[in-house]
Design a protein around this motif. Structure first.
Motif, short mmCIF file in Angstrom:
data_model
loop_
_atom_site.label_atom_id
_atom_site.label_comp_id
_atom_site.label_asym_id
_atom_site.label_seq_id
_atom_site.Cartn_x
_atom_site.Cartn_y
_atom_site.Cartn_z
N TRP A 186 -78.49 -7.78 -59.88
CA TRP A 186 -77.87 -8.00 -61.18
C TRP A 186 -77.70 -9.16 -61.80
CZ3 TRP A 186 -77.00 -3.94 -64.05
CH2 TRP A 186 -76.76 -2.56 -63.21
N ASN A 187 -77.76 -10.20 -60.76
CA ASN A 187 -77.68 -11.73 -61.16
C ASN A 187 -78.98 -12.50 -60.84
OD1 ASN A 187 -74.98 -11.43 -61.80
ND2 ASN A 187 -74.46 -11.21 -59.49
N TYR A 188 -79.88 -11.96 -60.25
CA TYR A 188 -81.23 -12.78 -59.85
C TYR A 188 -81.86 -13.29 -60.97
CZ TYR A 188 -84.43 -15.01 -56.93
OH TYR A 188 -85.45 -15.66 -56.46
N PRO A 189 -81.96 -14.53 -61.26
CA PRO A 189 -82.55 -14.95 -62.34
C PRO A 189 -84.19 -14.82 -62.35
CG PRO A 189 -82.24 -17.07 -60.99
CD PRO A 189 -81.47 -15.80 -60.19
N GLN A 190 -84.74 -14.88 -63.58
CA GLN A 190 -86.36 -15.05 -63.67
C GLN A 190 -86.67 -16.04 -62.92
OE1 GLN A 190 -88.92 -13.30 -66.76
NE2 GLN A 190 -89.04 -15.33 -67.24
N GLN A 191 -87.97 -16.15 -62.25
CA GLN A 191 -88.70 -17.21 -61.71
C GLN A 191 -90.05 -17.52 -62.36
OE1 GLN A 191 -87.01 -19.00 -58.98
NE2 GLN A 191 -85.52 -17.77 -59.72
N SER A 192 -90.72 -18.64 -62.22
CA SER A 192 -92.11 -18.92 -62.95
C SER A 192 -92.88 -19.46 -61.73
CB SER A 192 -91.90 -19.92 -64.10
OG SER A 192 -93.09 -20.20 -64.72
N TRP A 193 -93.96 -19.14 -61.57
CA TRP A 193 -94.82 -19.55 -60.57
C TRP A 193 -96.24 -20.14 -61.34
CZ3 TRP A 193 -92.50 -14.89 -59.65
CH2 TRP A 193 -91.59 -14.95 -58.70
N ASN A 194 -96.71 -21.24 -61.01
CA ASN A 194 -98.16 -21.66 -61.49
C ASN A 194 -99.30 -21.44 -60.06
OD1 ASN A 194 -97.48 -22.80 -64.20
ND2 ASN A 194 -96.43 -24.13 -62.82
N ILE A 195 -100.01 -20.44 -60.56
CA ILE A 195 -101.02 -19.97 -59.51
C ILE A 195 -102.33 -20.04 -59.66
CG2 ILE A 195 -101.29 -17.76 -58.07
CD1 ILE A 195 -98.55 -17.15 -58.76
N GLU A 196 -103.13 -20.48 -58.73
CA GLU A 196 -104.31 -20.18 -58.73
C GLU A 196 -105.09 -19.43 -57.63
OE1 GLU A 196 -108.05 -23.72 -58.55
OE2 GLU A 196 -105.97 -24.57 -58.34
N PHE A 197 -105.75 -18.40 -57.97
CA PHE A 197 -106.37 -17.81 -56.96
C PHE A 197 -108.07 -17.49 -57.27
CE2 PHE A 197 -104.35 -15.10 -60.14
CZ PHE A 197 -105.21 -13.76 -60.38
N ASP A 198 -108.74 -17.64 -56.42
CA ASP A 198 -110.29 -17.08 -56.41
C ASP A 198 -110.78 -17.52 -58.02
OD1 ASP A 198 -109.74 -16.07 -54.11
OD2 ASP A 198 -110.22 -13.97 -54.64
N GLY A 199 -110.47 -18.90 -58.32
CA GLY A 199 -110.92 -19.35 -59.48
C GLY A 199 -110.19 -19.22 -60.94
N GLN A 200 -109.27 -18.18 -60.69
CA GLN A 200 -108.46 -18.05 -61.64
C GLN A 200 -107.00 -18.95 -61.66
OE1 GLN A 200 -107.82 -13.87 -63.11
NE2 GLN A 200 -108.93 -13.31 -61.24
N LYS A 201 -106.60 -19.35 -62.91
CA LYS A 201 -105.26 -20.01 -63.21
C LYS A 201 -104.29 -19.15 -64.02
CE LYS A 201 -107.02 -24.89 -62.37
NZ LYS A 201 -106.94 -26.10 -62.91
N LYS A 202 -103.09 -19.18 -63.47
CA LYS A 202 -102.15 -18.09 -64.03
C LYS A 202 -100.70 -18.81 -64.04
CE LYS A 202 -103.93 -13.57 -64.78
NZ LYS A 202 -103.38 -13.34 -66.32
N GLN A 203 -100.14 -18.76 -65.09
CA GLN A 203 -98.60 -18.96 -65.06
C GLN A 203 -97.76 -17.58 -64.86
OE1 GLN A 203 -96.01 -20.32 -68.12
NE2 GLN A 203 -95.11 -21.67 -66.83
#
Length: 296
Positions: A167-184
């Protein structure tokens, strides 16, 4: 003669340990086997015992305990010819369940005696930690931390922690690179899975294979809290990947650029100096005993 070292985590319980010893004694009548049983006394001891077994030319090393004990021993056996056997006596038993190893002691011991092994992949985190089931960031890390602190075990305690924290856990954000792709990626939980499940038959990555040379990168996005029970049921039914709140990617190499200090590996909680996380796969790196005709 097959030299087999059985490493027991005594936290498994006196009655269960006695049961194992009795069943092993019934097997040792055969000249094919030479069993030795040893007990761990501290965290990291199982890994040291397994490393010594490799040096002393043991045929197999058997982990008796939970996912933490299995991880320690498996870490010592990667890239060797020594087989890993598992007699699962932990709470979740995630790797054993993913490998379809029975929770019944006698049936698990029969797999070891039958001597049928396959090669599976393993994961490496920052060239420091090995994992065989999964590494998780976000909500499951917090649940793992609280579960480790608890004086009780089992699925009901685990469920109680999940139910309270969700009920209380907040959203997290990760900057990820995998197999040539970059995503937040933003969400509730991020898991890099080699095997299909956490444990307790909750399948975080139902289509994951331990023999395909790839991870399943699973993002559980933020969701209405009332949907928590539905998502949980989907995990137990093996169709979590069909949820609109779940995204799954396949990757061999993953870098999470955030400075991360907390994560769980194979159900054990880790807290380290904040750093980016680099995760690589090691193909066909662990020789493991399973039932005949199993494909994973």
């Amino acid at each position: 003669m097959r030299k087999i070292l059985i490493i027991i985590n005594p936290k498994a319980g006196t009655d269960k340990v006695k049961n194992i010893q009795d069943k092993v004694s019934k097997v040792t009548y055969s000249s094919q086997f030479q069993f030795e049983i040893v007990f761990t006394t501290y965290r990291g001891h199982a890994k040291q015992l397994a490393q010594e077994a490799v040096k002393n030319d043991y045929h197999s090393v058997v982990a008796v305990g939970g996912d933490g004990t299995v991880n320690e021993i498996a870490t010592a056996l990667v890239h060797t010819n020594v087989q890993l056997g598992i007699i699962p006596l932990g709470s979740g038993n995630g790797l054993a369940r993913s490998l379809q190893i029975p929770l019944d002691i006698g049936k698990a011991l029969k797999i070891i005696v039958d001597d049928h092994s396959i090669l599976i992949d393993s994961g490496i985190v920052n060239d420091q930690f090995s994992f065989f089931s999964n590494i998780g960031l976000g909500f499951d890390t917090e649940v793992t931390r609280l579960f480790a602190k608890s004086n009780t075990r089992g699925i009901w305690k685990y469920t109680a922690i999940v139910g309270k924290q969700i009920w209380n856990y907040p959203q997290q954000s990760w900057n990820i690179e995998f197999d040539g792709q970059k995503k937040q990626m933003k969400g509730f939980m991020l898991n890099i899975a080699n095997a299909a499940q956490f444990g307790y038959n909750f399948k975080i990555a139902p289509e994951a294979s331990m023999q395909d040379g790839k991870f399943d990168l699973v993002l559980i996005k933020s969701f209405p809290k009332l949907m928590g029970a539905v998502i949980g049921i989907q995990g137990f039914l093996g169709n979590l990947n069909k949820s609109p709140y779940v995204e799954t990617y396949v990757a061999r190499n993953i870098v999470i650029h955030n400075l991360i200090s907390k994560f769980q590996i194979d159900g054990d909680y880790y807290e380290v100096t904040p750093q980016p996380i680099q995760i690589k796969i090691s193909n066909n790196s662990l020789n493991i005993l399973v039932a005949k005709n199993d494909t994973l």
